[in-house]
Design a protein around this motif. Structure first.
Motif: not given
Length: 301
Positions: A205-209
């Motif tokens: 996962y990559r958190d856009p924030e």
């Protein structure tokens, strides 16, 4: 394993949460699935529906399946559909997501619980408006990364949105996933599902924030570094916040669960990146957290 595998598991877990509540709220509900590939998605969804056969008595569930190029899909779904009670109506609609507004209107989905999956489609206003006609309405939407989906869902009437980027380990294209709802419990269920899917799926996962854009392994206890950075960024933007407010921020604006907030804050307190008022005692909801000297200097969290 692939992004499609993770998406299918997310749908199954969310459907498992959604269906009992939908059947309790209303005598009718609609599940709409629109996707470009992975015919196993519809099969998996119908298997979940079959598990709730006893709760469907006296209720009406309509399942819409929109899948372009799936001429053999009715035959594939046949064995699973045969296990469903008469209260479930399954309609396979040829075409892509652009046909979803018409299909939902024909099914009479407005005004009753509606869960929609739209895979690999642009967040067109007509599509989002149709998905938002449920009472309540929930939408799981995917698009090629790095498209930002949160603004579109919020603007369409989904007040609570979670957004995450799925990054395959094999280097294939990443995909952005967003979930929109108006119910806190549904958002919490989606966050739980995010971290409970198969950790060996070959996806991170990559958190856009996350200001650093770091990658996260799927795990029941996710790496807290990105959350610490996001909490520091929120304190820098908004000033001191209570633990309750920061838990809310974690739930509604990051990929993390509200329960992940206190462990992240504990580490920040030990490092001096934040301070608390009062200084001692349990880290309860009314404790006020402020950026400390280390946090102001933006030292690594």
């Amino acid at each position: 394993m692939s992004v499609d595998t993770v998406l299918r598991e997310l749908l199954v877990r969310q459907l498992d949460h959604w269906l009992p509540g939908a059947l309790h709220r209303s005598r009718r509900a609609t599940l709409a699935l629109s996707y470009a590939g992975d015919p196993g998605t519809a099969e998996a969804a119908l298997r979940v529906v079959a598990e709730f056969a006893d709760r469907l008595r006296g209720r009406r569930l309509t399942v819409l399946v929109l899948a372009g190029g799936g001429a053999d899909l009715p035959a594939r779904l046949g064995p699973v559909e045969a296990t469903l009670p008469a209260d479930v109506a399954v309609h396979v609609v040829p075409g892509d997501a652009s046909r979803l507004p018409v299909a939902l209107k024909a099914a009479g989905a407005a005004g009753a619980p509606l869960l929609t999956l739209v895979d690999a489609a642009a967040p067109e206003p007509a599509l989002l408006a149709a998905a938002a006609t449920g009472r309540p309405a929930e939408l799981l939407l995917t698009a090629p990364a790095p498209a930002a989906l949160r603004p579109a869902l919020t603007g369409a009437g989904f007040p609570l949105v979670a957004e995450v980027e799925l990054v395959p380990a094999d280097g294939s294209p990443a995909r952005r996933v967003a979930f929109g709802t108006g119910l806190d419990k549904s958002l919490e269920a989606f966050k739980d599902a995010l971290w409970e899917v198969d950790e060996f799926a070959g996806v991170r996962y990559r958190d856009p924030e996350d200001p650093a854009g770091g990658l996260l392994d799927i795990a029941l206890h996710p790496e807290p570094g990105p959350l610490r950075r996001e909490l520091l960024a929120e304190l820098a933007r908004s000033g001191p916040r209570t633990v309750t407010e920061l838990r809310r921020h974690t739930l509604t604006a990051t990929v993390y669960r509200a329960a992940d907030t206190v462990p992240a804050l504990t580490t920040l307190l030990h490092s001096g990146a934040v301070t608390r008022d009062p200084e001692h005692g349990r880290l309860g909801g009314e404790v006020v957290i402020s950026a400390g000297p280390a946090g102001d200097a933006r030292s690594p969290a």
